[in-house]
Design a protein around this motif. Structure first.
Motif, PDB file in Angstrom:
ATOM      1  N   THR A 107       0.992  -1.236  -0.045  1.00  0.00           N
ATOM      2  CA  THR A 107      -0.041  -0.139   0.115  1.00  0.00           C
ATOM      3  C   THR A 107       0.849   1.090  -0.114  1.00  0.00           C
ATOM      4  OG1 THR A 107      -0.022   0.031   2.428  1.00  0.00           O
ATOM      5  CG2 THR A 107      -1.737  -1.284   1.358  1.00  0.00           C
ATOM      6  N   LYS A 108       0.355   2.446  -0.369  1.00  0.00           N
ATOM      7  CA  LYS A 108       0.847   3.678  -0.220  1.00  0.00           C
ATOM      8  C   LYS A 108       1.859   3.881   1.042  1.00  0.00           C
ATOM      9  CE  LYS A 108       0.630   8.528  -1.462  1.00  0.00           C
ATOM     10  NZ  LYS A 108      -0.126   9.615  -1.891  1.00  0.00           N
ATOM     11  N   ASN A 109       0.769   4.058   2.112  1.00  0.00           N
ATOM     12  CA  ASN A 109       1.657   4.064   3.485  1.00  0.00           C
ATOM     13  C   ASN A 109       2.754   3.034   3.724  1.00  0.00           C
ATOM     14  OD1 ASN A 109       0.040   6.338   4.078  1.00  0.00           O
ATOM     15  ND2 ASN A 109      -1.675   5.130   5.026  1.00  0.00           N
ATOM     16  N   ASP A 110       2.573   1.785   3.427  1.00  0.00           N
ATOM     17  CA  ASP A 110       3.384   0.581   3.685  1.00  0.00           C
ATOM     18  C   ASP A 110       4.796   1.072   3.032  1.00  0.00           C
ATOM     19  OD1 ASP A 110       1.990  -0.476   5.667  1.00  0.00           O
ATOM     20  OD2 ASP A 110       1.232  -2.061   4.199  1.00  0.00           O
ATOM     21  N   PHE A 111       4.596   1.385   1.766  1.00  0.00           N
ATOM     22  CA  PHE A 111       5.810   1.616   0.767  1.00  0.00           C
ATOM     23  C   PHE A 111       6.703   2.761   1.471  1.00  0.00           C
ATOM     24  CE2 PHE A 111       7.401   4.293  -2.751  1.00  0.00           C
ATOM     25  CZ  PHE A 111       8.620   3.396  -3.113  1.00  0.00           C
ATOM     26  N   PHE A 112       5.894   4.159   1.914  1.00  0.00           N
ATOM     27  CA  PHE A 112       6.895   4.908   2.387  1.00  0.00           C
ATOM     28  C   PHE A 112       7.108   4.727   3.761  1.00  0.00           C
ATOM     29  CE2 PHE A 112       4.643   7.106  -1.147  1.00  0.00           C
ATOM     30  CZ  PHE A 112       5.744   7.717  -2.009  1.00  0.00           C
ATOM     31  N   LEU A 113       6.520   4.096   4.609  1.00  0.00           N
ATOM     32  CA  LEU A 113       7.039   3.614   5.848  1.00  0.00           C
ATOM     33  C   LEU A 113       8.442   2.791   5.908  1.00  0.00           C
ATOM     34  CD1 LEU A 113       3.800   3.088   7.883  1.00  0.00           C
ATOM     35  CD2 LEU A 113       5.299   4.716   8.348  1.00  0.00           C
TER      36      LEU A 113
ATOM     37  N   LYS B  68       1.438  10.838   5.815  1.00  0.00           N
ATOM     38  CA  LYS B  68       0.435  11.671   6.495  1.00  0.00           C
ATOM     39  C   LYS B  68      -0.692  11.939   5.308  1.00  0.00           C
ATOM     40  CE  LYS B  68       2.164  12.951  11.026  1.00  0.00           C
ATOM     41  NZ  LYS B  68       2.439  13.873  11.716  1.00  0.00           N
ATOM     42  N   GLU B  69      -0.826  13.222   5.306  1.00  0.00           N
ATOM     43  CA  GLU B  69      -1.690  13.886   4.079  1.00  0.00           C
ATOM     44  C   GLU B  69      -0.823  14.785   3.080  1.00  0.00           C
ATOM     45  OE1 GLU B  69      -4.861  13.301   3.666  1.00  0.00           O
ATOM     46  OE2 GLU B  69      -4.775  12.064   5.694  1.00  0.00           O
ATOM     47  N   LYS B  70       0.504  14.410   3.170  1.00  0.00           N
ATOM     48  CA  LYS B  70       1.245  15.031   2.326  1.00  0.00           C
ATOM     49  C   LYS B  70       1.246  14.703   0.688  1.00  0.00           C
ATOM     50  CE  LYS B  70       4.899  15.517   5.636  1.00  0.00           C
ATOM     51  NZ  LYS B  70       4.946  16.988   5.895  1.00  0.00           N
ATOM     52  N   LYS B  71       1.759  15.794  -0.059  1.00  0.00           N
ATOM     53  CA  LYS B  71       1.621  15.506  -1.611  1.00  0.00           C
ATOM     54  C   LYS B  71       3.194  14.867  -1.830  1.00  0.00           C
ATOM     55  CE  LYS B  71      -2.640  16.705  -2.372  1.00  0.00           C
ATOM     56  NZ  LYS B  71      -3.566  15.897  -2.894  1.00  0.00           N
ATOM     57  N   ILE B  72       3.338  13.923  -2.436  1.00  0.00           N
ATOM     58  CA  ILE B  72       4.515  13.568  -2.852  1.00  0.00           C
ATOM     59  C   ILE B  72       5.125  13.785  -4.170  1.00  0.00           C
ATOM     60  CG2 ILE B  72       5.834  11.396  -3.236  1.00  0.00           C
ATOM     61  CD1 ILE B  72       4.671  11.612  -0.407  1.00  0.00           C
ATOM     62  N   ILE B  73       6.166  14.509  -4.356  1.00  0.00           N
ATOM     63  CA  ILE B  73       6.857  15.394  -5.420  1.00  0.00           C
ATOM     64  C   ILE B  73       8.028  14.745  -5.657  1.00  0.00           C
ATOM     65  CG2 ILE B  73       7.335  17.043  -6.722  1.00  0.00           C
ATOM     66  CD1 ILE B  73       4.436  17.426  -5.578  1.00  0.00           C
ATOM     67  N   THR B  74       8.230  13.657  -6.607  1.00  0.00           N
ATOM     68  CA  THR B  74       9.739  12.964  -6.850  1.00  0.00           C
ATOM     69  C   THR B  74      10.344  13.634  -7.872  1.00  0.00           C
ATOM     70  OG1 THR B  74       8.808  11.008  -6.265  1.00  0.00           O
ATOM     71  CG2 THR B  74      10.594  10.947  -7.506  1.00  0.00           C
ATOM     72  N   TYR B  75      11.685  14.092  -7.769  1.00  0.00           N
ATOM     73  CA  TYR B  75      12.360  14.838  -8.728  1.00  0.00           C
ATOM     74  C   TYR B  75      13.300  13.616  -9.213  1.00  0.00           C
ATOM     75  CZ  TYR B  75      16.257  18.229 -10.108  1.00  0.00           C
ATOM     76  OH  TYR B  75      17.175  18.607 -10.764  1.00  0.00           O
TER      77      TYR B  75
END
Length: 316
Positions: free
Chosen positions: A164-170, A177-184
């Motif tokens: 899941t999204k949360n599991d991936f980032f954890l 949380k409620e952040k917008k993810i910007i990948t450069y």
């Protein structure tokens, strides 16, 4: 072009741009070939996605070819390694049919020069008519050029994440949380004299990007995905504390899938993001000299003056 690949196949690559399409192709052929061996001089985390055995190169090309006795050789094209051309040169000597896949639209002829010698395979496969025309302009003989869409693109269109999204980032130590993810994900243009050829490189662009995003609040999480060919010491001083540097072994497909925006110049990473329907911004600073994606409908072009505005529009 539909390739009639049968019998015994040998696949050789180095850079990730060649590795992914060759692995996708080899995967599609695993039940139809009598023999398949895959060789690389670099190991990447994404190998596991394909469930194929990739052997690290240890023996000279001559010995590998004589031992494997392939009916065909299929290689990528890399500027960081000579492994592919060393195999093509030996295959030509042995009379083995060879295919070289070019995954991009740049340096088409230069990819086939080894120690000053021009070494062409039996067939050069390019991704589309734009690449073919660029190859012809570069002086590559038309009779050895064929259009062959990137096999990895079919794979990526149907890809879905395991976590899941949360599991991936954890797993990366990030609580989104409620952040917008910007990948450069900048191209390592300084490796090829980017300032001279393109009018900018990843160092100058990262400096201006970091200055531009200062106005964004903590609701935006900026992540930096370094290219496998990036020389870290060149870019480290350009990165502000506002950007989190991702580990080299991060799962790029999950990263693209779960990002709200992908920012880059003109790498395959952006094409993959587009195929996965993740919004793409192409960050080209004012004064850019050349744009390999100029004739392609990939993302929206922004610069240091419009970047933040476009990020906010996408993330509404």
């Amino acid at each position: 072009m539909t390739l009639n690949l049968r019998g015994r196949g040998l696949f050789v690559f180095s850079d990730p741009g060649g590795a992914k399409p060759l692995l996708a192709l080899a995967k599609s052929l695993e039940n139809s070939l009598d023999f398949c061996k895959i060789i690389s001089d670099r190991i990447y985390p994404f190998f596991k996605d394909f469930n194929l055995v990739v052997s690290e190169s240890a023996l000279p090309a001559k010995i590998e070819l004589q031992t494997a006795q392939p009916d065909f050789l299929f290689v990528g094209t890399s500027y960081t390694s000579d492994i592919e051309l060393s195999y093509v040169k030996e295959a030509n000597r042995l009379g083995i049919t060879s295919f070289a896949f070019v995954d991009h639209w740049t340096s088409l002829k230069e990819r086939f020069i080894l120690n000053g010698e021009l070494i062409y395979p039996t067939v050069i496969l390019v991704v589309d008519i734009i690449a073919k025309n660029k190859a012809l302009e570069a002086g590559i003989p038309e009779d050895i050029i064929e259009i062959f869409p990137n096999p990895y693109h079919n794979y990526i269109r149907n890809w879905e994440p395991v976590y899941t999204k949360n599991d991936f980032f954890l797993r990366l130590g990030l609580n989104i949380k409620e952040k917008k993810i910007i990948t450069y994900a900048p191209d390592p243009l300084s490796n090829i004299n980017g300032e001279l050829e393109y009018g900018f490189d990843e160092i100058s662009s990262t400096l201006t990007l970091c200055e531009s995003i200062k106005s964004l609040n903590e609701n935006y999480l900026f992540l930096l995905k370094l290219h496998p060919n990036q020389k870290n010491n060149k870019i480290q001083k350009s990165i502000s504390s506002q950007i989190f540097i991702l580990p080299n072994d991060v799962d790029t497909n999950s990263l693209i899938y779960y990002s709200d925006v992908i920012i880059g110049f003109f790498s395959n990473f952006l094409i993959e993001a587009d195929l996965m329907h993740t919004p793409v911004l192409r960050y080209l600073i004012e004064g850019v000299k050349k744009d390999p994606f100029l004739d392609m409908n990939i993302g929206k072009i922004v610069n240091q003056n419009t970047l933040v505005q476009e990020i906010k529009l996408i993330c509404l």
